[in-house]
Write an enzyme that holds these catalytic residues in place. Structure first.
Site: not given
Ligand code: ATR
Length: 286
Positions: A65, A160
């Site tokens: 993608k 994170s």
């Protein structure tokens, strides 16, 4: 002449896309060819070969993608925000050159399936589990004004990644709702936390594993959705949610059909209905 379409990825043998698009074509009286194309080397080379042999459009799945995003000459807003392309269409520009439009229909597929299933989104507290590419695809629609959530919690093993994803979306989303967002780890989820809707966007169901969330989080929820899909319509995640009393539990097959409806519209100008093809797929899978 039949419209030449395909899906690119690796692995690709399992892809349901040919079945879905052939069914759309049958419903609408179109003639199409739709192949599965395994990408072992560069996506660009494979796509160039496909388009130069008359290809009109293609779907792109894992892991191509991002390469498809780089391949496109023009991007829709959805693709720009997702930073990934799952649909390409060849067009001819005014100067006669071939150009490729890249779109990302995953978020639309997800959101239209939630609407079809009457997910209780308005003013809801929503927990999204996982912060990878799949979460990136669905978060823009969940954070839209239309969805009107009151809170969104993004829980991920690597916190994170969740924080960066939310922060990055904040910078690009144009119709962002007022939903309060937070990123956290599994340890930050407390047994008394209350979420109306829980969505599993991790890859854990593939290996029949469950995300490490307290059981009581399921107990409080009204709606559970797994982006993964199975033959039967249930996954380890939806089974767990159902066993703990969640009334509405769904796998991601409707999302798969939903994203395909928008790709099909980009190529043919016609948007098929999700429900009819979903019934057909379930019977084929069964
Ligand atoms: P990608 O990130 O490659 O696009 P994805 O399927 O969209 O793939 O995302 C994988 C998600 O499943 C991530 O949120 C990942 O967590 P990390 O970001 O911490 O890697 C999550 N995931 C995969 N295996 C997991 C596990 N064993 N426990 C918890 N989360 C897991």
């Amino acid at each position: 002449m039949a419209l030449k379409l395909a899906v690119f990825g690796n692995p690709i043998a399992h892809s349901m896309s040919p079945l879905i698009h052939q069914h759309f074509a049958k419903l609408h009286g179109h003639e199409i060819s739709y192949e599965r194309l395994l990408v072992e080397g560069s996506f660009k080379e494979a796509a160039d070969a496909f388009f130069s042999s008359g290809g009109l459009g293609c779907n792109i799945t894992v892991p191509c993608k991002i390469e498809a995003y780089e391949f496109a000459h023009e991007l829709t807003d959805r693709a720009r925000i997702a930073k990934a392309v799952n649909t390409l269409k060849r067009i001819q520009s005014a100067d006669g050159n071939e150009r490729y439009i890249g779109d990302n229909t995953d978020g639309f597929g997800f959101y239209s399936d939630l609407l079809r299933l009457n997910a209780p989104l308005q003013q809801a507290k929503v927990l999204v589990i996982g912060a990878g590419g799949a979460a990136r695809g669905i978060l823009p629609s969940l954070l839209s004004k239309e969805a009107a959530l009151s809170e969104l919690t993004l829980v991920n093993r690597t916190v994170s990644k969740a924080s960066q994803l939310l922060q990055g979306l904040d910078e690009v989303l144009l119709d962002r709702s007022e939903a309060k967002c937070r990123a956290c780890t599994f340890d930050d989820l407390l047994p008394d936390d209350h979420y109306d809707v829980i969505i599993n966007s991790t890859s854990l169901s593939v290996s029949k594993e469950l995300p490490k969330i307290p059981d009581s989080i399921y107990t409080h929820a009204a709606f559970a959705y797994d982006l993964y899909y199975t033959k039967t319509g249930s996954t380890v995640f939806t089974d767990k949610a159902s066993s703990l009393g969640v009334k509405a539990c769904f796998d991601g097959l409707g999302m798969l059909v939903g994203q395909a409806t928008l790709s099909y519209e980009l190529w043919t100008g016609v948007r098929p209905d999700i429900g009819a093809t979903l019934d057909y797929l379930r019977s084929e899978l069964g």
